[in-house]
Design an enzyme around this catalytic site. Structure first.
Site, PDB file in Angstrom:
ATOM      1  N   TYR A 155     -10.997   9.585  10.230  1.00  0.00           N
ATOM      2  CA  TYR A 155     -10.159   9.371   9.036  1.00  0.00           C
ATOM      3  C   TYR A 155      -9.423  10.660   8.662  1.00  0.00           C
ATOM      4  CZ  TYR A 155      -8.693   6.649   5.009  1.00  0.00           C
ATOM      5  OH  TYR A 155      -7.940   5.957   4.089  1.00  0.00           O
ATOM      6  N   LYS A 162      -6.597  10.800   0.510  1.00  0.00           N
ATOM      7  CA  LYS A 162      -7.235   9.869  -0.444  1.00  0.00           C
ATOM      8  C   LYS A 162      -7.971  10.643  -1.547  1.00  0.00           C
ATOM      9  CE  LYS A 162      -5.935   5.923   1.333  1.00  0.00           C
ATOM     10  NZ  LYS A 162      -4.710   5.323   0.785  1.00  0.00           N
TER      11      LYS A 162
HETATM   12  P1  NAP Z   1      -0.381  -2.103   5.800  1.00  0.00           P
HETATM   13  O1  NAP Z   1      -0.341  -3.559   5.725  1.00  0.00           O
HETATM   14  O2  NAP Z   1       0.109  -1.463   7.052  1.00  0.00           O
HETATM   15  O3  NAP Z   1       0.340  -1.478   4.533  1.00  0.00           O
HETATM   16  C1  NAP Z   1       0.741  -0.131   4.468  1.00  0.00           C
HETATM   17  C2  NAP Z   1       2.080  -0.145   3.818  1.00  0.00           C
HETATM   18  O4  NAP Z   1       2.582   1.177   3.592  1.00  0.00           O
HETATM   19  C3  NAP Z   1       3.100  -0.850   4.689  1.00  0.00           C
HETATM   20  O5  NAP Z   1       3.758  -1.833   3.952  1.00  0.00           O
HETATM   21  C4  NAP Z   1       4.033   0.295   5.075  1.00  0.00           C
HETATM   22  O6  NAP Z   1       5.326  -0.142   5.321  1.00  0.00           O
HETATM   23  C5  NAP Z   1       3.969   1.122   3.831  1.00  0.00           C
HETATM   24  N1  NAP Z   1       4.608   2.412   4.012  1.00  0.00           N
HETATM   25  C6  NAP Z   1       4.345   3.375   4.924  1.00  0.00           C
HETATM   26  N2  NAP Z   1       5.227   4.393   4.784  1.00  0.00           N
HETATM   27  C7  NAP Z   1       6.049   4.059   3.748  1.00  0.00           C
HETATM   28  C8  NAP Z   1       7.148   4.677   3.110  1.00  0.00           C
HETATM   29  N3  NAP Z   1       7.630   5.854   3.502  1.00  0.00           N
HETATM   30  N4  NAP Z   1       7.752   4.050   2.076  1.00  0.00           N
HETATM   31  C9  NAP Z   1       7.324   2.838   1.685  1.00  0.00           C
HETATM   32  N5  NAP Z   1       6.302   2.190   2.247  1.00  0.00           N
HETATM   33  C10 NAP Z   1       5.655   2.795   3.269  1.00  0.00           C
HETATM   34  O7  NAP Z   1      -1.883  -1.576   5.633  1.00  0.00           O
HETATM   35  P2  NAP Z   1      -2.964  -1.731   4.471  1.00  0.00           P
HETATM   36  O8  NAP Z   1      -4.259  -1.497   5.138  1.00  0.00           O
HETATM   37  O9  NAP Z   1      -2.740  -2.960   3.680  1.00  0.00           O
HETATM   38  O10 NAP Z   1      -2.670  -0.423   3.591  1.00  0.00           O
HETATM   39  C11 NAP Z   1      -2.381  -0.473   2.209  1.00  0.00           C
HETATM   40  C12 NAP Z   1      -3.159   0.608   1.472  1.00  0.00           C
HETATM   41  O11 NAP Z   1      -4.549   0.306   1.528  1.00  0.00           O
HETATM   42  C13 NAP Z   1      -3.010   2.011   2.059  1.00  0.00           C
HETATM   43  O12 NAP Z   1      -2.968   2.946   1.004  1.00  0.00           O
HETATM   44  C14 NAP Z   1      -4.310   2.174   2.832  1.00  0.00           C
HETATM   45  O13 NAP Z   1      -4.659   3.535   3.017  1.00  0.00           O
HETATM   46  C15 NAP Z   1      -5.254   1.471   1.895  1.00  0.00           C
HETATM   47  N6  NAP Z   1      -6.551   1.084   2.447  1.00  0.00           N
HETATM   48  C16 NAP Z   1      -6.617   0.403   3.606  1.00  0.00           C
HETATM   49  C17 NAP Z   1      -7.854   0.060   4.113  1.00  0.00           C
HETATM   50  C18 NAP Z   1      -7.977  -0.678   5.421  1.00  0.00           C
HETATM   51  O14 NAP Z   1      -9.036  -0.623   6.034  1.00  0.00           O
HETATM   52  N7  NAP Z   1      -6.964  -1.387   5.858  1.00  0.00           N
HETATM   53  C19 NAP Z   1      -9.035   0.394   3.421  1.00  0.00           C
HETATM   54  C20 NAP Z   1      -8.924   1.086   2.220  1.00  0.00           C
HETATM   55  C21 NAP Z   1      -7.675   1.433   1.735  1.00  0.00           C
HETATM   56  P3  NAP Z   1       5.729  -0.621   6.822  1.00  0.00           P
HETATM   57  O15 NAP Z   1       4.626  -1.420   7.377  1.00  0.00           O
HETATM   58  O16 NAP Z   1       6.946  -1.367   6.577  1.00  0.00           O
HETATM   59  O17 NAP Z   1       5.860   0.636   7.623  1.00  0.00           O
END
Ligand code: NAP
Length: 273
Positions: A155, A162
């Site tokens: 990570y 984070k």
């Molecule tokens: P996701 O579906 O890939 O979402 C991440 C989003 O961030 C995407 O919509 C991406 O856009 C966007 N993004 C990246 N760079 C950007 C920028 N410059 N401007 C605007 N948008 C941008 O993945 P997710 O897992 O749902 O992630 C959402 C949040 O949850 C993140 O903060 C992640 O760290 C957090 N999280 C995830 C997990 C997990 O296991 N999945 C666990 C805990 C927390 P594009 O796809 O269009 O590039």
């Protein structure tokens, strides 16, 4: 209808696996109206059917958070659509691949700055720019992960981001509380999404969490969505600055529970099998 009359914006839906989609859907089901954003043209088309499902096909706006002018334009669009808004979902993170595997000591300054800009500063900037249209009973939600509190393999750089994000939640919560704006984070258990695919050995992380969390399963975007909806609704009117774990209880574990076979040998489910 817990979100009836609430209007807001959701940043960070990439597809139907996105955590932001789970939150948006839960809010919509409870009567919220919203706008959603996309990163670039490539994603605009992909998001159109999702926008339709969420009842916001007319409110699908570009917002690359590295571009201040796009955040400013988003504010103008939201003001035209709604006047004031009641919630913001910030579900955005990015770190260059070099920051998500390999040795932590080798992380470059460029990678560090990119991760902090997109994954941390963007929360502050979005809130700063949208503040003039936030109602005096509004709620901001961002997404974190346990790797910001304790070491999690691979990570790496995102763990540092984070940690900074969680602290930003607390400082924003104090600063904005007097204006009736609440700021919280959900620390979600691992979920297979586009962003997660960039983390080294992610499928092992999923197995480990399911095996060693008290509820013995992985988290779904519906579950995070429901908890997110609670934090955006008036049900959580006295909750701010909080990092709310939605991780099947994984964060309470100091050591996996040990079972013993008939020979008294420990049978730790080390790989989830
Ligand atoms: P996701 O579906 O890939 O979402 C991440 C989003 O961030 C995407 O919509 C991406 O856009 C966007 N993004 C990246 N760079 C950007 C920028 N410059 N401007 C605007 N948008 C941008 O993945 P997710 O897992 O749902 O992630 C959402 C949040 O949850 C993140 O903060 C992640 O760290 C957090 N999280 C995830 C997990 C997990 O296991 N999945 C666990 C805990 C927390 P594009 O796809 O269009 O590039």
């Amino acid at each position: 209808m817990l979100m009836k009359g609430k209007k807001g914006v959701v940043l960070g839906i990439a597809n139907k696996r996105s955590i932001a989609y789970g939150i948006a859907k839960a809010c919509r089901e409870q009567g919220a109206e919203m706008a959603i954003t996309y990163l670039n043209d490539k994603f605009q088309k992909k998001l159109a059917p999702i926008a339709q499902e969420l009842g916001c096909e007319e409110r699908l706006y570009p917002c690359d958070v590295t571009k201040a002018e796009e955040i400013a334009a988003l504010k103008e669009s939201l003001e035209k659509d709604f006047g004031k808004i009641d919630f913001i979902v910030h579900s955005i993170a990015f770190a260059p691949k070099e920051g998500l595997s390999g040795r932590f000591v080798n992380i470059s300054k460029d990678a560090f700055n990119i991760a902090m800009d997109i994954s941390v500063y963007s929360l502050i900037e979005v809130v700063q720019k949208l503040k003039p249209i936030l109602s005096n009973n509004s709620s901001v939600l961002t997404l974190s992960y346990y790797g910001g509190v304790k070491y999690i393999p691979n990570y790496n750089l995102m763990g540092v981001a984070k940690a900074a994000l969680e602290m930003s939640v607390r400082y924003l919560a104090e600063d904005l509380g007097k204006e009736g704006i609440r700021v919280n984070a959900i620390s979600a258990g691992p979920i297979k999404t586009l962003a997660a695919a960039g983390i080294g050995d992610f499928s092992f992380m999923l197995k480990w969490n399911a095996a060693h969390s008290p509820l013995k399963k992985n988290v779904t975007i519906q579950e995070v969505g429901n908890s997110g909806m609670y934090l955006l609704s008036d049900l959580s009117s006295a909750v701010t600055g909080e990092i709310h774990y939605v991780d099947n209880g994984f964060n309470i574990m100091g050591m996996p529970a040990v079972e013993f076979d008939e020979n008294g040998k420990p049978t730790i489910a080390w790989n989830g099998e």
